[in-house]
Design a protein around this motif. Structure first.
Motif: not given
Ligand code: UD1
Length: 340
Positions: A87, A125, A149, A180, A200, A203, A229, A233, A270, A293, A296
């Motif tokens: 994204s 998606s 995206y 996924p 997430l 990471f 958030g 999943y 999270v 972010r 989000d």
């Molecule tokens: C993201 C993409 C989405 C894509 C999907 C694929 C964005 C804004 N959205 O969705 O377009 O289709 O991945 O899987 O990029 N989080 C943290 N710390 C981190 C990473 C994530 O707190 O380092 C939180 C996010 O704020 C969110 C949750 O974890 O609440 C999930 O995040 P993520 O895995 O990036 O998925 P999406 O944002 O839902």
């Protein structure tokens, strides 16, 4: 034997889907440009399936490669994963996202039409929902993706819908994935982001293995149980089964139901995911709450009723199994796939 063309088969979801297709006795040919994946994946799928399949290194932007694939193989249906998927990256590089995702899809559809192949399952998606006012997403919601995206996914969905309107004999499913995660239970194939993971779970697994210091939690003031958030999943193995179910039920794809959610219907915050992951890995995961972010939303999860009704499919794996399998993959492959 039915031959399925899988575009983008070396990717995270593509690789798990090919393995399931081979295990279900489908014959597979895949095209992948390996821009965000590795040839090693292909070998590992063959090893796990104990079967061979055709791999073509190439780009769906290149019409001549598509022509040669459709001329050489007797393709019955296509599962279309190939595309760029970040994204944040998409907002900085709109031209390459529209070219790769949209132009690539048009090339594919045009060659399918030329060869009389009218069955396709498209990898869409839940990002097409943008920021819906209701958290439980229904396929009939108005769509307003935020990122470039997401806009490419919606454009392709709409192109497919228009094709279906013009030529109802086409059999199409646009599968809208929620989040996924997980990996094959063997730990032999899994998710292997090339750069710093933006999602997430990758990471988290890299923090657990010591590659990153701590998880940054993006915001704790959302209107959710603990303020972080919440997402739906879904285990990549369930997602792969969803594609098989879609292929098998293509005959049921009518104009009003070609868009189908694939999720579990449940959401986890999270911090809930972090705790589940700590439980599975036995590791303490340091984290720090930081600002939200951009782009989000607080909470999203799937209404799964259409998938149940049309595909006869529902997700089986829970969050602990997802975390267990993601952790096994990371432990067995600290550096991911061989990138050479
Ligand atoms: C993201 C993409 C989405 C894509 C999907 C694929 C964005 C804004 N959205 O969705 O377009 O289709 O991945 O899987 O990029 N989080 C943290 N710390 C981190 C990473 C994530 O707190 O380092 C939180 C996010 O704020 C969110 C949750 O974890 O609440 C999930 O995040 P993520 O895995 O990036 O998925 P999406 O944002 O839902």
């Amino acid at each position: 034997m039915t031959k399925i063309l899988v575009t983008g088969g070396a990717g995270f979801i593509g690789s798990h889907t090919i393995l399931k297709l081979l295990n279900e006795d489908y014959d597979v040919v895949t095209i992948d440009n390996l821009s965000n994946s590795s040839y090693e994946v292909i070998n590992r799928i063959k090893f796990l399936a104990n079967k061979n399949f055709d791999f073509i290194k190439g780009d769906i932007i290149d019409k001549s490669i598509l022509k040669s694939i459709f001329s050489k193989f007797n393709i019955e249906a296509v599962i279309h994963f190939a595309g760029l998927k970040s994204s944040s990256d998409s907002n900085n590089n709109p031209i390459s996202y529209f070219e790769n995702n949209v132009v690539g899809s048009i090339n594919l559809l045009k060659e399918m039409a030329n060869f009389g192949i009218k069955k396709i399952v498209f990898s869409s998606s839940a990002t097409v929902y943008g920021e819906p006012s209701t958290k439980k997403c229904k396929e009939t919601f108005e769509l307003s993706p935020i990122s470039v995206y997401g806009k490419t996914k919606l454009l392709i969905e709409n192109i497919l819908l228009d094709i279906k309107f013009a030529q109802p004999e086409w059999r199409i499913f646009n599968l809208r994935y929620f989040n996924p995660i997980g990996a094959h239970p063997s730990g032999i194939i899994g998710e292997d982001p090339r750069n710093v993971p933006s999602n997430l779970i990758p990471f988290l697994t890299q923090v657990a293995i010591g590659k990153r210091e701590q998880l940054l939690v993006f915001g704790d003031t959302y209107d959710t149980s603990d303020g972080t958030g919440k997402r739906d999943y879904i285990h990549v193995e369930d997602l792969a089964s969803g594609h098989i179910a879609a292929l098998r039920n293509l005959e049921k794809a009518e104009k009003n139901n070609i868009n189908v959610n694939l999720g579990t219907g449940q959401s986890y915050s999270v911090l809930e995911v972090l705790r589940a992951f700590e439980q599975c890995s036995g590791k303490n995961i340091p984290y720090k709450i930081v600002g939200k972010r951009l782009g989000d939303v607080g909470e999203l999860y799937a209404d799964t009723s259409l998938a149940k009704r049309i595909l006869g499919w529902e997700a089986k794996f829970d969050i602990l199994q997802m975390c267990n399998d993601a952790w096994r993959w990371q432990k067995m492959n600290p550096e991911g796939y061989d990138k050479t």
